[in-house]
Design a protein around this motif. Structure first.
Motif, PDB file in Angstrom:
ATOM      1  N   GLU A  28       0.833  -1.207   0.000  1.00 18.78           N
ATOM      2  CA  GLU A  28       0.000   0.000   0.000  1.00 18.78           C
ATOM      3  C   GLU A  28       0.870   1.260   0.000  1.00 18.78           C
ATOM      4  N   ASN A  33      -3.554   2.856  -2.842  1.00 20.34           N
ATOM      5  CA  ASN A  33      -4.912   2.378  -3.145  1.00 20.34           C
ATOM      6  C   ASN A  33      -4.973   1.038  -3.860  1.00 20.34           C
ATOM      7  N   ILE A  35      -4.527  -1.845  -2.205  1.00 21.34           N
ATOM      8  CA  ILE A  35      -5.124  -2.737  -1.215  1.00 21.34           C
ATOM      9  C   ILE A  35      -6.369  -2.113  -0.600  1.00 21.34           C
ATOM     10  N   ALA A  37      -8.586  -0.316  -1.724  1.00 26.31           N
ATOM     11  CA  ALA A  37      -9.781  -0.355  -2.568  1.00 26.31           C
ATOM     12  C   ALA A  37     -10.582  -1.634  -2.318  1.00 26.31           C
ATOM     13  N   TYR A  38      -9.932  -2.679  -1.794  1.00 24.82           N
ATOM     14  CA  TYR A  38     -10.588  -3.979  -1.616  1.00 24.82           C
ATOM     15  C   TYR A  38     -10.662  -4.447  -0.161  1.00 24.82           C
ATOM     16  N   LEU A  39      -9.745  -3.984   0.679  1.00 29.42           N
ATOM     17  CA  LEU A  39      -9.636  -4.526   2.034  1.00 29.42           C
ATOM     18  C   LEU A  39      -9.384  -3.403   3.030  1.00 29.42           C
ATOM     19  N   ASN A  40     -10.055  -3.501   4.164  1.00 32.33           N
ATOM     20  CA  ASN A  40      -9.834  -2.543   5.242  1.00 32.33           C
ATOM     21  C   ASN A  40      -8.759  -3.117   6.158  1.00 32.33           C
TER      22      ASN A  40
END
Length: 81
Positions: A28, A33, A35, A37-40
């Motif tokens: 990241e 963005n 990671i 964009a898909y995972l918190n």
């Protein structure tokens, strides 16, 4: 059959999720963005903390049981009573 202890399993999960968190965090930083964009990251960090706490508790329980055995008391006598 091979007996695998609970402590071993917790340690391996802790190492896996800790390393995964570190690699994803570095990705990241390098590529913004990719990671997030898909995972918190908060969920992954909570998983790492949970496995870390469980691993430490299992280490503490193992050390406690070894102290009881070393103290000279027979653990089987405690069970029979």
């Amino acid at each position: 059959m091979i007996k695998i202890s609970r402590q071993f399993i917790l340690r391996e999960f802790f190492y896996f999720f800790g390393l995964l968190f570190l690699v994803l965090f570095l990705m990241e930083i390098i590529w913004p963005n990719i990671i997030l964009a898909y995972l918190n990251f908060n969920f992954l960090f909570i998983i790492v903390l949970i496995f870390g706490i469980l691993f430490l508790r299992s280490c503490h329980q193992t050390a406690k049981s070894k102290e009881e055995i070393r103290s000279g008391d027979d653990p089987l006598l405690k069970i029979k009573q």
